[in-house]
Write a protein that holds these residues in place. Structure first.
Motif, PDB file in Angstrom:
ATOM      1  N   ALA A  99     -27.942  74.798  15.822  1.00 49.81           N
ATOM      2  CA  ALA A  99     -27.860  76.007  16.652  1.00 49.81           C
ATOM      3  C   ALA A  99     -26.944  75.794  17.851  1.00 49.81           C
ATOM      4  O   ALA A  99     -26.231  76.699  18.270  1.00 49.81           O
ATOM      5  CB  ALA A  99     -29.260  76.414  17.113  1.00 49.81           C
ATOM      6  N   LEU A 100     -26.966  74.592  18.398  1.00 48.94           N
ATOM      7  CA  LEU A 100     -26.112  74.301  19.547  1.00 48.94           C
ATOM      8  C   LEU A 100     -24.647  74.152  19.122  1.00 48.94           C
ATOM      9  O   LEU A 100     -23.737  74.524  19.869  1.00 48.94           O
ATOM     10  CB  LEU A 100     -26.575  73.012  20.238  1.00 48.94           C
ATOM     11  CG  LEU A 100     -27.836  73.105  21.087  1.00 48.94           C
ATOM     12  CD1 LEU A 100     -28.318  71.723  21.495  1.00 48.94           C
ATOM     13  CD2 LEU A 100     -27.591  73.970  22.318  1.00 48.94           C
ATOM     14  N   SER A 101     -24.434  73.609  17.947  1.00 47.20           N
ATOM     15  CA  SER A 101     -23.068  73.370  17.490  1.00 47.20           C
ATOM     16  C   SER A 101     -22.365  74.670  17.124  1.00 47.20           C
ATOM     17  O   SER A 101     -21.167  74.840  17.384  1.00 47.20           O
ATOM     18  CB  SER A 101     -23.068  72.455  16.263  1.00 47.20           C
ATOM     19  OG  SER A 101     -23.731  71.251  16.550  1.00 47.20           O
ATOM     20  N   GLN A 102     -23.131  75.551  16.528  1.00 50.59           N
ATOM     21  CA  GLN A 102     -22.557  76.788  15.990  1.00 50.59           C
ATOM     22  C   GLN A 102     -21.611  77.506  16.945  1.00 50.59           C
ATOM     23  O   GLN A 102     -20.452  77.773  16.598  1.00 50.59           O
ATOM     24  CB  GLN A 102     -23.697  77.716  15.552  1.00 50.59           C
ATOM     25  CG  GLN A 102     -23.241  78.840  14.632  1.00 50.59           C
ATOM     26  CD  GLN A 102     -22.787  78.281  13.299  1.00 50.59           C
ATOM     27  OE1 GLN A 102     -23.535  77.582  12.641  1.00 50.59           O
ATOM     28  NE2 GLN A 102     -21.551  78.570  12.917  1.00 50.59           N
ATOM     29  N   PRO A 103     -22.065  77.820  18.158  1.00 48.15           N
ATOM     30  CA  PRO A 103     -21.178  78.570  19.056  1.00 48.15           C
ATOM     31  C   PRO A 103     -19.920  77.794  19.441  1.00 48.15           C
ATOM     32  O   PRO A 103     -18.866  78.396  19.638  1.00 48.15           O
ATOM     33  CB  PRO A 103     -22.039  78.830  20.297  1.00 48.15           C
ATOM     34  CG  PRO A 103     -23.384  78.332  20.000  1.00 48.15           C
ATOM     35  CD  PRO A 103     -23.392  77.604  18.718  1.00 48.15           C
ATOM     36  N   VAL A 104     -20.037  76.475  19.541  1.00 49.30           N
ATOM     37  CA  VAL A 104     -18.862  75.675  19.883  1.00 49.30           C
ATOM     38  C   VAL A 104     -17.827  75.757  18.771  1.00 49.30           C
ATOM     39  O   VAL A 104     -16.640  75.982  19.014  1.00 49.30           O
ATOM     40  CB  VAL A 104     -19.256  74.201  20.124  1.00 49.30           C
ATOM     41  CG1 VAL A 104     -18.033  73.352  20.392  1.00 49.30           C
ATOM     42  CG2 VAL A 104     -20.246  74.098  21.268  1.00 49.30           C
ATOM     43  N   VAL A 105     -18.316  75.594  17.547  1.00 51.30           N
ATOM     44  CA  VAL A 105     -17.418  75.689  16.395  1.00 51.30           C
ATOM     45  C   VAL A 105     -16.763  77.064  16.347  1.00 51.30           C
ATOM     46  O   VAL A 105     -15.547  77.196  16.180  1.00 51.30           O
ATOM     47  CB  VAL A 105     -18.192  75.419  15.085  1.00 51.30           C
ATOM     48  CG1 VAL A 105     -17.337  75.746  13.874  1.00 51.30           C
ATOM     49  CG2 VAL A 105     -18.666  73.977  15.046  1.00 51.30           C
ATOM     50  N   THR A 106     -17.576  78.072  16.544  1.00 51.85           N
ATOM     51  CA  THR A 106     -17.055  79.444  16.503  1.00 51.85           C
ATOM     52  C   THR A 106     -15.993  79.677  17.573  1.00 51.85           C
ATOM     53  O   THR A 106     -14.946  80.269  17.312  1.00 51.85           O
ATOM     54  CB  THR A 106     -18.209  80.447  16.694  1.00 51.85           C
ATOM     55  OG1 THR A 106     -19.187  80.227  15.674  1.00 51.85           O
ATOM     56  CG2 THR A 106     -17.706  81.877  16.605  1.00 51.85           C
TER      57      THR A 106
END
Lengths: 141, 141
Positions: A99-106
């Motif tokens: 969940a934390l990684s998702q926005p960074v990747v996006t």
DNA sequence: TGCATAAGTCCGAGTATCGGACTAATAATG
DNA sequence: CATTATTAGTCCGATACTCGGACTTATGCA
């Protein structure tokens, strides 16, 4: 510049950004752990498959999963089909990492898209997907 | 599959192939050494730049260059402009590594090109080059 | 049943990596 | 110019990583 390096540099950029984000939220895991974690499938993954996917020895994988488990990110469960096999699955706490990684990747993908243009970014993803088919050890190709 | 992993898998495929080829010719260097070696410029590179490029600490770089030097792949020479700086350059023996890698890289790129088609392969390289401009720590972007 | 193979783990040795502290040289400041 | 701050690189010591070898348990095969 050779194609390997051209692939490596953007990859590492994203990887570093994700690791830094996790760290600011108190998840201070080393790269080797993240690389294993990343390859855990939705239905759980066998130890051996993870070792192959991450291209590390089984002993090293055992050690890494030990630590991921001790930190509550994953769980080992027996396979119903083969008593030798242990399936590694992601816990709720492990889902936090995703969940934390998702926005960074996006966000990074958005930056790249604006740099390349929408059509080109989509094409890049398409081309890379085709390449992964013939380069992932787990794809058995 | 996220874009990071899509970049990583083909990259690692090529890297592994190159390392294996070097090994069969008696050059048994670890990945970390190869990643440093790969970033050495034609006119030599500063220790600090190499550490930044490889994203490792200066201490680790010192250790790696020590070993590359002991094995004859690189040489340290003083910079004519700044007495603090040591320039790392590739020796003749180091050039062998490049000569051995070249055909492997070319062969893999050929495989990929035949898988994607000529125009798409060229496009892939073009897109990645654009991405490297904004993701390489040495590019100061 | 008996033997070969596979999955996973434990142990020990060798090595990598980094934080901290240090030296030497250059840049910046008054 | 003298003094201070910054930069390049290295040495040392502690911690952690990684793997080869050997082992246990379970499955496949003849």
């Amino acid at each position: 510049m050779n194609l390997g390096l051209l692939l490596f540099l953007p990859y590492r950029f994203m990887e570093s950004a994700v690791m830094a984000e996790l760290k600011t939220h108190g998840h201070d895991l080393p790269l080797s752990h993240a690389r294993v974690f990343q390859r855990i499938g939705l239905d759980g993954s066998r130890m051996n498959d993870l070792a192959v996917a991450a291209q590390i020895s089984k002993q090293t994988l055992t050690s890494i999963v030990d630590q991921l488990e001790a930190q509550g990110y994953v769980r080992r469960s027996p396979s119903p089909h083969d008593a030798r096999v242990r399936l590694v699955t992601i816990t709720d706490r492990g889902q936090e990492l995703i969940a934390l990684s998702q926005p960074v990747v996006t966000a990074i993908e958005a930056t790249w898209t604006s740099h390349l243009g929408h059509a080109h970014a989509a094409q890049l993803r398409h081309l890379l997907t085709a390449l992964v088919e013939i380069t992932d050890p787990l794809a058995a190709g």
